[in-house]
Structure formats: structure tokens, C-alpha cells
Design an enzyme around this catalytic site. Sequence first.
Site, mmCIF file in Angstrom:
data_model
loop_
_atom_site.group_PDB
_atom_site.id
_atom_site.type_symbol
_atom_site.label_atom_id
_atom_site.label_comp_id
_atom_site.label_asym_id
_atom_site.label_seq_id
_atom_site.Cartn_x
_atom_site.Cartn_y
_atom_site.Cartn_z
ATOM 1 N N SER A 1 -10.114 6.537 6.519
ATOM 2 C CA SER A 1 -8.859 7.208 6.191
ATOM 3 C C SER A 1 -8.848 7.641 4.731
ATOM 4 O O SER A 1 -8.344 8.715 4.393
ATOM 5 C CB SER A 1 -7.674 6.283 6.483
ATOM 6 O OG SER A 1 -7.590 6.017 7.863
ATOM 7 N N ARG B 1 -17.985 -0.362 10.291
ATOM 8 C CA ARG B 1 -18.827 0.782 9.927
ATOM 9 C C ARG B 1 -20.077 0.333 9.194
ATOM 10 O O ARG B 1 -21.131 0.915 9.349
ATOM 11 C CB ARG B 1 -18.053 1.747 9.021
ATOM 12 C CG ARG B 1 -16.903 2.446 9.696
ATOM 13 C CD ARG B 1 -16.103 3.166 8.670
ATOM 14 N NE ARG B 1 -15.600 2.151 7.725
ATOM 15 C CZ ARG B 1 -14.641 2.331 6.853
ATOM 16 N NH1 ARG B 1 -14.082 3.485 6.741
ATOM 17 N NH2 ARG B 1 -14.243 1.354 6.068
ATOM 18 N N LYS C 1 0.847 -1.193 0.000
ATOM 19 C CA LYS C 1 0.000 0.000 0.000
ATOM 20 C C LYS C 1 0.883 1.244 0.000
ATOM 21 O O LYS C 1 1.886 1.299 0.693
ATOM 22 C CB LYS C 1 -0.885 0.042 1.258
ATOM 23 C CG LYS C 1 -2.132 -0.782 1.191
ATOM 24 C CD LYS C 1 -2.988 -0.484 2.419
ATOM 25 C CE LYS C 1 -4.325 -1.169 2.348
ATOM 26 N NZ LYS C 1 -5.140 -0.848 3.527
#
Length: 159
Positions: free
Chosen positions: A127, A89, A40
Site C-alpha cells: 500500500s 512478501r 496511522k
Amino acid sequence: MTAIYPGSFDPVTYGHLDIIKRASQKFDKIIVTVLNNPSKKALFDVKERVELLEIATKDLDNVIIDSYTGLLIDYAKEKDISIFIKGLRAVSDFEYEFQMALTNTLLDEDIETFFLMTSNKYSFVSSSVVKEVAKFNGDISKLVPDIVEKAINQKMKGE
């Protein structure tokens, strides 16, 4: 009882902090572990993410910030901890995290994953969203602590 709350935390958001605070009320100790994923492209390096988390959680006496490169299972074995905390979430988070929890249990049958639903007011915060809004000079002050906002703005300006 000690639990690990793993993640990339790039950057740490109010959603992450909500999970950390609530988990710290349920467990004796929480080790927030910044996982380094070399595949990443991160905005902040691991050291910077650890520092931002340390500042953001400084008022939580039973929270420790650490980092690790490699499999979370190996980290847990090194620390002799068998509990992971994962924040959720939405249903899409559950699908991914459920798969990861089953994989971790396959690798080590003693591992238990505790899922915590994020508070409604942070259910949309990620994020990625923070970085996207910041990239276009949007107001991220309601998404991240001041210290994180300042660090993001400095990164975006190339400082």
C-alpha cells in the site's frame, strides 16, 4: 472453517486480493477485517476502505468485509474465530508477522496464524508503494483494481 484476514488495506492492492482469493479457496469463509489504527495517518477512512474491499471482492461468495478498532484478539473472540491469515512478501514481513503471531498466541493460546506467501508477481506491491507512486502521478493500474485507482486519483486531487 472460518478465518480472519486482518489489515489496514490503505489501499487494497492486487497483492491483498491475491491472498484473499487464494485463502477463500482453502477456507469455508474469510472475514477480511479492516483494522483501524488511530496512530496511522490513512489515505482512506475505514468506511471507504471497507467499501473498496467490498467492490473488489464482490465475486467471492465466501468473503465478508468488516472493520474493527482495537486488538485483533478481542475481535476474534467476539466472532468466535481462532484462525488468522497473514500474507508474506519477504523475510522482513515474516519477522514482524512471526512476532505478532507469537504475541497473539500468548494472549490467546487457541489462536493459529496461517502464513500465505504472495504470488511472485505481487511480491513487491505494498500500500505504501502504491501511495508513493500515485503521489507523483505514476501509473498504479498494475498494482490496484480500477475502482481503487480511481479513488486514489480523486484523493490525490483533493476531490
